[in-house]
Design a protein around this motif. Structure first.
Motif, PDB file in Angstrom:
ATOM      1  N   UNK A   2       0.717 -93.494  20.980  1.00  0.00           N
ATOM      2  CA  UNK A   2       0.464 -93.525  19.537  1.00  0.00           C
ATOM      3  C   UNK A   2      -0.176 -92.222  19.087  1.00  0.00           C
ATOM      4  N   UNK A   3       0.243 -91.747  17.936  1.00  0.00           N
ATOM      5  CA  UNK A   3      -0.357 -90.567  17.330  1.00  0.00           C
ATOM      6  C   UNK A   3       0.115 -89.254  17.879  1.00  0.00           C
ATOM      7  N   UNK A   4       0.950 -89.276  18.918  1.00  0.00           N
ATOM      8  CA  UNK A   4       1.430 -88.030  19.511  1.00  0.00           C
ATOM      9  C   UNK A   4       2.760 -87.648  18.870  1.00  0.00           C
ATOM     10  N   UNK A   5       2.817 -86.448  18.335  1.00  0.00           N
ATOM     11  CA  UNK A   5       3.992 -85.994  17.625  1.00  0.00           C
ATOM     12  C   UNK A   5       4.265 -84.533  17.991  1.00  0.00           C
ATOM     13  N   UNK A   6       5.513 -84.220  18.255  1.00  0.00           N
ATOM     14  CA  UNK A   6       5.966 -82.860  18.520  1.00  0.00           C
ATOM     15  C   UNK A   6       6.788 -82.380  17.328  1.00  0.00           C
ATOM     16  N   UNK A   7       6.785 -81.065  17.154  1.00  0.00           N
ATOM     17  CA  UNK A   7       7.603 -80.458  16.104  1.00  0.00           C
ATOM     18  C   UNK A   7       8.280 -79.215  16.655  1.00  0.00           C
ATOM     19  N   UNK A   8       9.590 -79.235  16.696  1.00  0.00           N
ATOM     20  CA  UNK A   8      10.345 -78.029  16.996  1.00  0.00           C
ATOM     21  C   UNK A   8      10.598 -77.285  15.705  1.00  0.00           C
ATOM     22  N   UNK A   9      10.531 -75.969  15.741  1.00  0.00           N
ATOM     23  CA  UNK A   9      10.694 -75.178  14.514  1.00  0.00           C
ATOM     24  C   UNK A   9      11.699 -74.063  14.751  1.00  0.00           C
ATOM     25  N   UNK A  10      12.373 -73.710  13.683  1.00  0.00           N
ATOM     26  CA  UNK A  10      13.379 -72.657  13.786  1.00  0.00           C
ATOM     27  C   UNK A  10      13.708 -72.075  12.432  1.00  0.00           C
ATOM     28  N   UNK A  11      14.771 -71.296  12.382  1.00  0.00           N
ATOM     29  CA  UNK A  11      15.154 -70.565  11.181  1.00  0.00           C
ATOM     30  C   UNK A  11      15.526 -71.524  10.055  1.00  0.00           C
TER      31      UNK A  11
ATOM     32  N   UNK B  23      17.402 -67.603   7.077  1.00  0.00           N
ATOM     33  CA  UNK B  23      16.250 -66.727   7.280  1.00  0.00           C
ATOM     34  C   UNK B  23      15.764 -66.899   8.709  1.00  0.00           C
ATOM     35  N   UNK B  24      15.866 -65.888   9.567  1.00  0.00           N
ATOM     36  CA  UNK B  24      15.499 -66.061  10.976  1.00  0.00           C
ATOM     37  C   UNK B  24      13.992 -66.118  11.175  1.00  0.00           C
ATOM     38  N   UNK B  25      13.562 -66.784  12.256  1.00  0.00           N
ATOM     39  CA  UNK B  25      12.156 -66.714  12.627  1.00  0.00           C
ATOM     40  C   UNK B  25      11.925 -65.375  13.324  1.00  0.00           C
ATOM     41  N   UNK B  26      10.782 -64.778  13.066  1.00  0.00           N
ATOM     42  CA  UNK B  26      10.455 -63.469  13.623  1.00  0.00           C
ATOM     43  C   UNK B  26       9.720 -63.635  14.948  1.00  0.00           C
ATOM     44  N   UNK B  27       9.608 -62.603  15.727  1.00  0.00           N
ATOM     45  CA  UNK B  27       8.849 -62.697  16.988  1.00  0.00           C
ATOM     46  C   UNK B  27       7.454 -63.240  16.737  1.00  0.00           C
ATOM     47  N   UNK B  28       7.057 -64.206  17.570  1.00  0.00           N
ATOM     48  CA  UNK B  28       5.762 -64.858  17.397  1.00  0.00           C
ATOM     49  C   UNK B  28       5.808 -66.074  16.503  1.00  0.00           C
ATOM     50  N   UNK B  29       6.959 -66.331  15.875  1.00  0.00           N
ATOM     51  CA  UNK B  29       7.115 -67.507  15.032  1.00  0.00           C
ATOM     52  C   UNK B  29       8.017 -68.529  15.723  1.00  0.00           C
ATOM     53  N   UNK B  30       8.029 -69.761  15.195  1.00  0.00           N
ATOM     54  CA  UNK B  30       8.904 -70.797  15.709  1.00  0.00           C
ATOM     55  C   UNK B  30       8.381 -71.411  16.984  1.00  0.00           C
ATOM     56  N   UNK B  31       9.258 -72.135  17.703  1.00  0.00           N
ATOM     57  CA  UNK B  31       8.889 -72.766  18.958  1.00  0.00           C
ATOM     58  C   UNK B  31       8.470 -74.213  18.796  1.00  0.00           C
TER      59      UNK B  31
ATOM     60  N   UNK C  55       9.247 -70.302  26.628  1.00  0.00           N
ATOM     61  CA  UNK C  55      10.348 -70.274  25.658  1.00  0.00           C
ATOM     62  C   UNK C  55      10.647 -68.824  25.292  1.00  0.00           C
ATOM     63  N   UNK C  56      11.729 -68.316  25.786  1.00  0.00           N
ATOM     64  CA  UNK C  56      12.134 -66.946  25.451  1.00  0.00           C
ATOM     65  C   UNK C  56      12.940 -66.877  24.163  1.00  0.00           C
ATOM     66  N   UNK C  57      13.287 -68.022  23.638  1.00  0.00           N
ATOM     67  CA  UNK C  57      13.981 -68.123  22.345  1.00  0.00           C
ATOM     68  C   UNK C  57      13.285 -69.227  21.572  1.00  0.00           C
ATOM     69  N   UNK C  58      12.672 -68.898  20.439  1.00  0.00           N
ATOM     70  CA  UNK C  58      11.887 -69.879  19.683  1.00  0.00           C
ATOM     71  C   UNK C  58      12.576 -70.331  18.407  1.00  0.00           C
ATOM     72  N   UNK C  59      13.854 -70.003  18.248  1.00  0.00           N
ATOM     73  CA  UNK C  59      14.607 -70.473  17.077  1.00  0.00           C
ATOM     74  C   UNK C  59      15.239 -71.818  17.436  1.00  0.00           C
ATOM     75  N   UNK C  60      14.450 -72.892  17.357  1.00  0.00           N
ATOM     76  CA  UNK C  60      14.879 -74.209  17.810  1.00  0.00           C
ATOM     77  C   UNK C  60      15.712 -74.930  16.765  1.00  0.00           C
ATOM     78  N   UNK C  61      16.613 -75.797  17.241  1.00  0.00           N
ATOM     79  CA  UNK C  61      17.370 -76.680  16.362  1.00  0.00           C
ATOM     80  C   UNK C  61      17.190 -78.156  16.752  1.00  0.00           C
ATOM     81  N   UNK C  62      16.554 -78.426  17.910  1.00  0.00           N
ATOM     82  CA  UNK C  62      16.358 -79.816  18.315  1.00  0.00           C
ATOM     83  C   UNK C  62      15.327 -79.882  19.437  1.00  0.00           C
ATOM     84  N   UNK C  63      14.637 -81.032  19.512  1.00  0.00           N
ATOM     85  CA  UNK C  63      13.696 -81.322  20.584  1.00  0.00           C
ATOM     86  C   UNK C  63      13.775 -82.819  20.866  1.00  0.00           C
ATOM     87  N   UNK C  64      13.944 -83.196  22.162  1.00  0.00           N
ATOM     88  CA  UNK C  64      14.156 -84.599  22.516  1.00  0.00           C
ATOM     89  C   UNK C  64      13.383 -84.952  23.771  1.00  0.00           C
TER      90      UNK C  64
END
Length: 842
Positions: free
Chosen positions: A253-262, A266-274, A292-301
């Protein structure tokens, strides 16, 4: 002289005596006349009233009803009804009463009655009377915003409540989140948003839900959607936007993840996203991007058997795996495609599936990637048919089954080795975006469609029906009302094309014509002299600009292709705006764009010109100007001078013609710098030369604020009016000359605003969502304003001030997209007093 007087008196006396004698004779005869016995009067037939359908209606529009009962009589001559019964609500006679049979009458409840519950009374021609108490309820429609849709639209995904499968959620692009608590029978908007990505539930309480979209649309509700809280911003994107993909922990309970991307290109810049992690319901966040060498995410499962094992997919095709809840990530593989989603089948061998990001054009064979180890991937082609709808959008799993959403949908019961279509091609759909299967009854399946809203099957997918009552998610692009007939209204939508309502927007009919492509200017026009005529630009077989017109309210259409000017020989033309002249019958003007590359037209950078027709659209003449102008978005005519015409353009400012369109000149608007977008232009209904415009100057900023201007001398000089934010249209009401005072309406930060002092001050209009399009019509007794809206939050100022910081109202405070209606009496018709000639007053 005296002798003559005596003679005259004698004649008078003799005449009187004769008259008295005659009267006595008549009286004596009367004593001796015997009268025949009169026939008994016919027996009065007493009717009974057993029901009314519908049994309620708003008081801003006429409502047709059917009255059921017994012993309804009529005076007939053969089969011709000479005298029908009369019917009353309270003491008000109903209109258009028609005797259908001894058990059925039809009638019209006229607009303007006071709200309340009424007794319905039927009176036969012989005087027989019957009543039904509490038969019909009149609801308040005058002075309040109402809507009847149209319903349907662009559904992004559909999800079932984890504990109650009769509770269904549907998310729509531009309109937000809807809920149905009766298995799709009725829908209600509960959260306004533009771009939904995920809806997930907390592991412990299903009242806790997370809704993710772009960076400004990450919300949580703790009360099942009654209210929502905006979660803290995960990071500050230098370019202003990123997308969030929420994933709630399946057991904690209460645990939530968020994947982030462009976001929106508009692309995410270095140091952003993940990846971001919270263990307190999203109140606080930490990054989990190690490896994570690529932080422009589209999904997390999560892996279905071990929540510490998680997988993320990136837009560029990289697949990363963690076995410690995201503390460390390892690259498993890179798929040679941009990706959209990734799944692990919760049944069977728990194989992984990756969905490629495919554009709408050109059409391609839909395909997926399948892997048993996240390292090697096999391409799975679902069909050899070419699909233009973007490939596969999502997967849904059931024991031994995979449902793939895309096109008409696909189904596999052999692990993806073979696929069959789900929805028949004859069913009109735009492209299925997701499926949801009822866990308590696998025959019940829901489908979210990019055009047709939500569909439902109760027989395992064999047959489907639309279930969109209340699902107001259509993209409205234009609204036009018929002058003099305020209950006749048209709406142009991206998903359904042109629709018509003869009931003021309470019910809608698709007209079978649709204009594709991006939204342009005002592209629907009704004829001010012949209300049954309507004009709409649909693509034709030729390359020239094309207009379709109907003489029967859209039931049938006539196609007219315009000649492309010699300057653009070999190019393609398409209309961007059309308007009917309110002073000259049969005259229309239309703006048209010309292009060699379709992308120029879609982006609005093509050269444009103006056409004119003087025969109700049957033939057209190109007027120019000699030098091309920017895209025409709106056309307005002076209230008095038929030759004074204005054209609002997309970047070229305001243009004016003083000779009926033969010649045009650009009109500078004070010190506004080019490029200037004029989204709306409207002329005063009584004052010649008075014109209002809404402008954006892109010379000042790439994201300029709108300005409102008025000119009293046909655009020679201008005065800037009070700043009103977010305006997208402009309207003067009532829309008929000679009915002052007039009110200005436009969009504003709170939704819709109005001014009763010619734009000097503004006030918000309660109960109205944010407008995209405004239209109005009047029949001389009432004015009806129509508002085309993408929907949104609607609360009073008092409600907003009572909410805590970052709290967003949910149910009953959110309106969906569609057409909203506000009916108002004209100043000289404040009281409704129908003239009724009748012999009975109940």
């Amino acid at each position: 002289m005296e002798k003559r007087w005596f003679v005259t008196m004698g004649v008078v006396l003799l005449s009187m005596a004769a008259l008295l004698a005659l009267m006595g004779l008549v009286e004596g005869l009367a004593m001796t006349i015997t009268y025949p016995v009169l026939a008994a009067p016919p027996e009065v037939v007493t009717p009974t009233v057993t029901g009314v359908d519908p049994d309620s209606g708003p008081n801003d529009i006429d409502t047709s009803i059917i009255i059921a009962g017994t012993n309804f009589t009529a005076e007939l001559s053969g089969t011709l009804v000479i005298t029908a019964p009369t019917a009353y609500l309270g003491d008000t006679a109903l209109e258009d009463v028609v005797w259908v049979s001894s058990t059925t009458l039809s009638a019209t409840v006229q607009w303007g009655l006071d709200p309340g519950v009424y007794t319905l009374t039927v009176v036969n021609p012989d005087g027989g009377t019957g009543s039904l108490a509490d038969a019909f309820t009149v609801t308040q429609g005058i002075g309040v915003w109402t809507t009847g849709g149209p319903y349907g639209g662009r559904a992004q995904f559909v999800i079932l409540h984890p504990e109650d499968s009769a509770t269904v959620y549907a998310a729509s692009q531009w309109a937000g989140l809807f809920v149905s608590e009766d298995a799709g029978g009725n829908w209600q908007p509960i959260l306004a948003d533009d771009w939904p990505t995920r809806l997930v539930f907390d592991a412990e309480s299903s009242n806790v839900m997370y809704y993710s979209g772009d960076s400004a649309s990450f919300h949580r509700t703790d009360d099942g959607g009654q209210t929502w809280g905006l979660l803290p911003e995960l990071f500050h994107a230098q370019d202003g936007c990123f997308t969030v993909y929420a994933a709630a922990h399946p057991t904690d309970a209460g645990v939530i993840y968020a994947g982030t991307g462009s976001c929106a290109g508009i692309p995410v810049l270095p140091g952003e996203g993940g990846v971001f992690y919270s263990q307190d319901y999203g109140a606080n966040w930490v990054t989990r991007t190690q490896g994570l060498t690529d932080t422009d995410l589209v999904d997390i499962i999560f892996h279905p058997t071990n929540p510490l094992t998680m997988v993320v997919a990136t837009r560029g095709g990289s697949i990363f795996l963690t076995t410690d809840g995201g503390l460390n990530w390892d690259l498993q593989s890179t798929i040679p495609d941009d990706l959209r989603r990734i799944y692990i089948n919760p049944y069977g061998a728990n194989e992984a599936w990756a969905l490629p990001e495919i554009g709408y054009q050109p059409p391609v064979r839909p395909y997926l990637y399948k892997s048993a180890d996240l390292i090697t991937w096999e391409v799975i082609t679902l069909t050899d048919d070419l699909l233009p709808s973007g490939g596969i959008w999502s997967l849904t799993f059931a024991p031994g089954e995979i449902w793939a959403a895309g096109g008409w949908g696909y189904f596999s019961d052999d692990g993806g080795a073979s696929w069959s279509g789900v929805i028949t091609i004859s069913q009109q759909v735009g492209g299925v975006r997701s499926f949801a299967i009822d866990p308590s009854d696998s025959n019940v399946i829901y489908a979210a469609d990019s055009d047709r809203g939500v569909l439902k099957s109760s027989d395992g997918g064999t047959t489907w029906r639309e279930i969109n009552e209340g699902l107001a998610a259509l993209t409205t692009r234009d609204v036009a009302a018929a002058p003099g007939q305020p209950d006749q209204v048209y709406v142009e939508t991206y998903e359904y094309g042109l629709l018509r309502s003869a009931s003021g927007g309470y019910a809608w009919q698709e007209l079978g014509v649709r204009k594709g492509g991006p939204p342009k200017g005002k592209i629907v026009a009704t004829d001010p002299f012949i209300p049954t005529r309507v004009y709409y630009p649909v693509g034709c077989s030729g390359d020239g600009p094309c207009i379709w017109y109907s003489t029967d309210e859209g039931s049938s259409w006539h196609e007219v292709t315009m000649t492309i000017p010699a300057t653009y020989t070999g190019w393609t033309g398409e209309l961007t705006a059309i308007a009917a002249h309110p002073l000259v019958s049969g005259t229309l003007l239309a703006g048209a764009g010309f292009y060699q590359e379709r992308s120029d037209f879609d982006e609005g950078i093509e050269p444009c010109g103006i056409y004119r027709s003087d025969d109700h659209g049957a033939t057209w003449q190109f007027l120019g100007p000699t030098a091309p102008i920017s895209e025409v978005l709106d056309i307005a005519f002076d209230a008095v001078d038929p030759d004074l015409i204005y054209a609002a353009t997309n970047g070229g400012g305001l243009w004016r013609s003083t000779d009926g369109g033969a010649n045009w000149m650009r009109v500078p608007i004070s010190n506004t710098l080019s490029p200037v977008v004029v989204e709306a232009v409207v002329t005063h209904l009584d004052v010649p030369g008075k014109v209002y415009v809404r402008t954006y100057s892109y010379a000042e900023s790439p994201n300029p604020e709108p300005e409102l201007w008025v000119s009293e001398d046909a655009g020679d000089t201008w005065q800037q009016l009070t700043y009103v934010f977010l305006g997208v249209d402009l309207l003067i009401s009532p829309p008929v000359p000679g009915y002052p005072p007039y009110t200005l309406y436009t969009g504003c930060e709170t939704g819709l605003c109005r001014s009763t002092d010619d734009g000097q001050t503004w006030e918000p209009v309660g109960g109205a969502p944010r407008p995209e399009i405004l239209a109005a019509a009047s029949d001389g007794e009432r004015t009806v304003i129509y508002l085309g809206s993408p929907g949104g939050l609607v609360t009073s100022i008092e409600q907003q001030s009572a909410l805590s910081l970052n709290t967003i109202p949910g149910r009953d405070s959110v309106l969906g997209s569609g057409v909203y209606r506000l009916a108002m009496r004209l100043p000289n018709h404040w009281v409704y007093l129908p003239l009724v000639l009748r012999g009975y007053i109940p």
